[in-house]
Design a protein around this motif. Sequence first.
Motif: not given
Length: 158
Positions: A40-43, A116-123, A128-140
């Motif tokens: 994940x480091x380089x990405x 963090x950008x939507x295209x960032x891949x977390x471990x 991050x997911x955007x649904x109807x202009x609402x962002x959701x973070x899997x690690x928050x």
Amino acid sequence: MKAKELLKKLKEKAENFSIYDIIAIKCFIEKDAKYLPEKYKEDYINAMIKYYIDTLNEIKSKEICEDYEIDEKKLNELINRIESFKKYNSEEEKKFIELSKIICPYLLFIAKKPFHPEYLIFPGGLKIIKDNNIYYCPVKEKQLNEYSLCEFCVAKPI
């Protein structure tokens, strides 16, 4: 403080950032990412640098139409939290802190985007997911502590 006033201040600060500052920030992010899993480091490094450069350019060209009141208490808390992250006192870290004090208020109060950008891949392959202009973070929820900015981020926990 009004949004237009905040944006004006952020634009002035953004104009002072050079390519050399970006290189120093990349060096800091590389050092800071040393404990990330190798796959994940380089990405992570590339995604964050791209996001910071894109956001810096967005700030420089942004014209705000809507003017609204900014929560100055929250803005000051955010800036103070960013300042509290200083630990190395290196030139790279100073530049990173300086840039974060431009990027993060912009993302929170003007763009209303996550830190963090939507295209960032977390471990774990999470994003991050955007649904109807609402962002959701899997690690928050896992990162809500005094060493993160997650509590300020517009993204909601999944």
